[in-house]
Design a protein around this motif. Structure first.
Motif, PDB file in Angstrom:
ATOM      1  N   THR A 114     -23.424 -75.060 -42.979  1.00 30.74           N
ATOM      2  CA  THR A 114     -23.494 -76.360 -43.646  1.00 30.74           C
ATOM      3  C   THR A 114     -23.542 -76.247 -45.173  1.00 30.74           C
ATOM      4  O   THR A 114     -24.217 -75.364 -45.716  1.00 30.74           O
ATOM      5  CB  THR A 114     -24.762 -77.106 -43.175  1.00 30.74           C
ATOM      6  OG1 THR A 114     -24.780 -77.129 -41.752  1.00 30.74           O
ATOM      7  CG2 THR A 114     -24.800 -78.509 -43.703  1.00 30.74           C
TER       8      THR A 114
ATOM      9  N   LYS B 204     -22.043 -72.148 -30.691  1.00 36.35           N
ATOM     10  CA  LYS B 204     -22.344 -73.271 -31.591  1.00 36.35           C
ATOM     11  C   LYS B 204     -21.915 -72.940 -33.006  1.00 36.35           C
ATOM     12  O   LYS B 204     -22.283 -71.884 -33.544  1.00 36.35           O
ATOM     13  CB  LYS B 204     -23.844 -73.590 -31.571  1.00 36.35           C
ATOM     14  CG  LYS B 204     -24.239 -74.709 -32.520  1.00 36.35           C
ATOM     15  CD  LYS B 204     -25.724 -75.028 -32.442  1.00 36.35           C
ATOM     16  CE  LYS B 204     -26.108 -76.160 -33.392  1.00 36.35           C
ATOM     17  NZ  LYS B 204     -27.542 -76.516 -33.289  1.00 36.35           N
TER      18      LYS B 204
ATOM     19  N   ASP C 174     -21.537 -74.965 -36.889  1.00 41.35           N
ATOM     20  CA  ASP C 174     -21.773 -76.158 -37.706  1.00 41.35           C
ATOM     21  C   ASP C 174     -21.164 -75.937 -39.088  1.00 41.35           C
ATOM     22  O   ASP C 174     -21.613 -75.067 -39.840  1.00 41.35           O
ATOM     23  CB  ASP C 174     -23.280 -76.419 -37.827  1.00 41.35           C
ATOM     24  CG  ASP C 174     -23.601 -77.739 -38.528  1.00 41.35           C
ATOM     25  OD1 ASP C 174     -22.740 -78.257 -39.273  1.00 41.35           O
ATOM     26  OD2 ASP C 174     -24.720 -78.243 -38.329  1.00 41.35           O
TER      27      ASP C 174
ATOM     28  N   SER D 193     -20.672 -78.666 -41.230  1.00 46.08           N
ATOM     29  CA  SER D 193     -20.890 -79.957 -41.876  1.00 46.08           C
ATOM     30  C   SER D 193     -20.814 -79.836 -43.402  1.00 46.08           C
ATOM     31  O   SER D 193     -21.355 -78.898 -43.988  1.00 46.08           O
ATOM     32  CB  SER D 193     -22.266 -80.512 -41.505  1.00 46.08           C
ATOM     33  OG  SER D 193     -22.402 -80.643 -40.111  1.00 46.08           O
TER      34      SER D 193
ATOM     35  N   SER E  20     -20.691 -76.403 -28.816  1.00 45.66           N
ATOM     36  CA  SER E  20     -21.233 -77.329 -29.808  1.00 45.66           C
ATOM     37  C   SER E  20     -20.533 -77.125 -31.142  1.00 45.66           C
ATOM     38  O   SER E  20     -20.472 -76.009 -31.655  1.00 45.66           O
ATOM     39  CB  SER E  20     -22.744 -77.114 -29.970  1.00 45.66           C
ATOM     40  OG  SER E  20     -23.273 -77.960 -30.968  1.00 45.66           O
TER      41      SER E  20
ATOM     42  N   SER F  55     -20.018 -79.100 -35.076  1.00 44.65           N
ATOM     43  CA  SER F  55     -20.268 -80.183 -36.027  1.00 44.65           C
ATOM     44  C   SER F  55     -19.280 -80.099 -37.171  1.00 44.65           C
ATOM     45  O   SER F  55     -19.192 -79.082 -37.868  1.00 44.65           O
ATOM     46  CB  SER F  55     -21.692 -80.128 -36.583  1.00 44.65           C
ATOM     47  OG  SER F  55     -21.871 -81.163 -37.539  1.00 44.65           O
TER      48      SER F  55
ATOM     49  N   ALA G  95     -19.370 -82.831 -39.307  1.00 45.39           N
ATOM     50  CA  ALA G  95     -19.904 -83.994 -40.012  1.00 45.39           C
ATOM     51  C   ALA G  95     -19.699 -83.899 -41.520  1.00 45.39           C
ATOM     52  O   ALA G  95     -19.719 -82.809 -42.099  1.00 45.39           O
ATOM     53  CB  ALA G  95     -21.394 -84.150 -39.710  1.00 45.39           C
TER      54      ALA G  95
ATOM     55  N   ILE H  89     -20.951 -80.820 -27.155  1.00 42.25           N
ATOM     56  CA  ILE H  89     -21.562 -81.553 -28.268  1.00 42.25           C
ATOM     57  C   ILE H  89     -20.596 -81.538 -29.448  1.00 42.25           C
ATOM     58  O   ILE H  89     -20.164 -80.469 -29.895  1.00 42.25           O
ATOM     59  CB  ILE H  89     -22.903 -80.914 -28.669  1.00 42.25           C
ATOM     60  CG1 ILE H  89     -23.881 -80.907 -27.487  1.00 42.25           C
ATOM     61  CG2 ILE H  89     -23.517 -81.646 -29.859  1.00 42.25           C
ATOM     62  CD1 ILE H  89     -25.147 -80.112 -27.750  1.00 42.25           C
TER      63      ILE H  89
ATOM     64  N   ASP I 106     -19.966 -83.500 -33.340  1.00 40.37           N
ATOM     65  CA  ASP I 106     -20.438 -84.398 -34.389  1.00 40.37           C
ATOM     66  C   ASP I 106     -19.309 -84.629 -35.391  1.00 40.37           C
ATOM     67  O   ASP I 106     -18.877 -83.698 -36.083  1.00 40.37           O
ATOM     68  CB  ASP I 106     -21.655 -83.795 -35.096  1.00 40.37           C
ATOM     69  CG  ASP I 106     -22.314 -84.774 -36.065  1.00 40.37           C
ATOM     70  OD1 ASP I 106     -21.724 -85.845 -36.319  1.00 40.37           O
ATOM     71  OD2 ASP I 106     -23.409 -84.454 -36.574  1.00 40.37           O
TER      72      ASP I 106
ATOM     73  N   SER J 149     -19.577 -87.481 -37.495  1.00 42.05           N
ATOM     74  CA  SER J 149     -20.115 -88.507 -38.401  1.00 42.05           C
ATOM     75  C   SER J 149     -19.706 -88.215 -39.840  1.00 42.05           C
ATOM     76  O   SER J 149     -19.767 -87.085 -40.303  1.00 42.05           O
ATOM     77  CB  SER J 149     -21.639 -88.568 -38.282  1.00 42.05           C
ATOM     78  OG  SER J 149     -22.228 -87.297 -38.522  1.00 42.05           O
TER      79      SER J 149
END
Length: 199
Positions: free
Chosen positions: A116, A137, A139, A141, A162, A164, A166, A187, A189, A191
């Motif tokens: 992130t 997983k 991420d 973001s 998973s 993300s 985002a 999962i 994401d 957003s």
């Protein structure tokens, strides 16, 4: 026992503004049993800390390095000795480069990767991440340097459950085509992905 508790209390007090030299005796004491370690905001000597961790805490399974602004690719190279590492957080590590993520493929048990807020990374970083088949997983973001091409590379991860994306407004509708090929995804994401239309 009481000795173990004493070292854990000392660790909590010294990590925030510590040098590698200060941490050395703590790692000496904790190395035999430590499985999870957070070094977020340890800024001054992150690379040297990772060298010591690689040598003294070989059984580490979880390592949090968020906001370690002085972490470089040299520090990432030290991580490869952590063969039992399953979780690695690297949020907002401004000096980390695409090349540094190439060392991740040498971690045979890595499951979770958090990247992130690393806006300096490019699609080349995701090409490196895609070479870690154990990941479940990821991420990324607010990693605005990535494009649809990088996300397509993540589709190569066979067990990804998973993901993300985002706060990545640069991703277009075509990005969803790549996501749709991730058959084990549970999962997701999206957003803040304003580049994806609402048709």
């Amino acid at each position: 026992g009481s000795e173990k508790l004493k070292w854990h209390q000392a660790l909590g007090k010294t990590l925030a503004n510590s040098s590698a030299e200060v941490l050395q005796p703590l790692f000496d004491a904790l190395g035999k049993w430590l499985r999870s370690l957070e070094l977020s905001l340890v800024d001054s000597s992150t690379d040297e800390c990772l060298r010591m961790i690689g040598q003294q805490i070989p059984g580490l399974e979880r390592l949090i390095l968020d906001f370690c602004f002085q972490l470089t690719d040299r520090g990432m190279e030290e991580i490869i000795s952590l063969k039992t590492l399953r979780t690695l957080h690297l949020a907002n590590c401004a000096k980390l480069t695409d090349k540094g993520l190439g060392y991740l493929k040498k971690l045979p048990q890595l499951r979770e990767l958090i990247l992130t807020d690393n806006t300096q990374l490019t699609d080349e970083a995701l090409y490196q991440v895609a070479q870690v088949p154990t990941l479940t997983k990821v991420d990324i973001s607010n990693c605005t340097g990535f494009t649809e091409k990088g996300v397509r590379k993540l589709a190569q991860l066979p067990d990804l459950t998973s993901l993300s994306l985002a706060e990545c407004p640069q991703f277009p509708d075509r990005c969803l085509e790549a996501v749709a090929t991730m058959k084990k995804l549970e999962i997701l994401d999206l957003s803040g992905c304003t580049g994806i239309s609402r048709r």
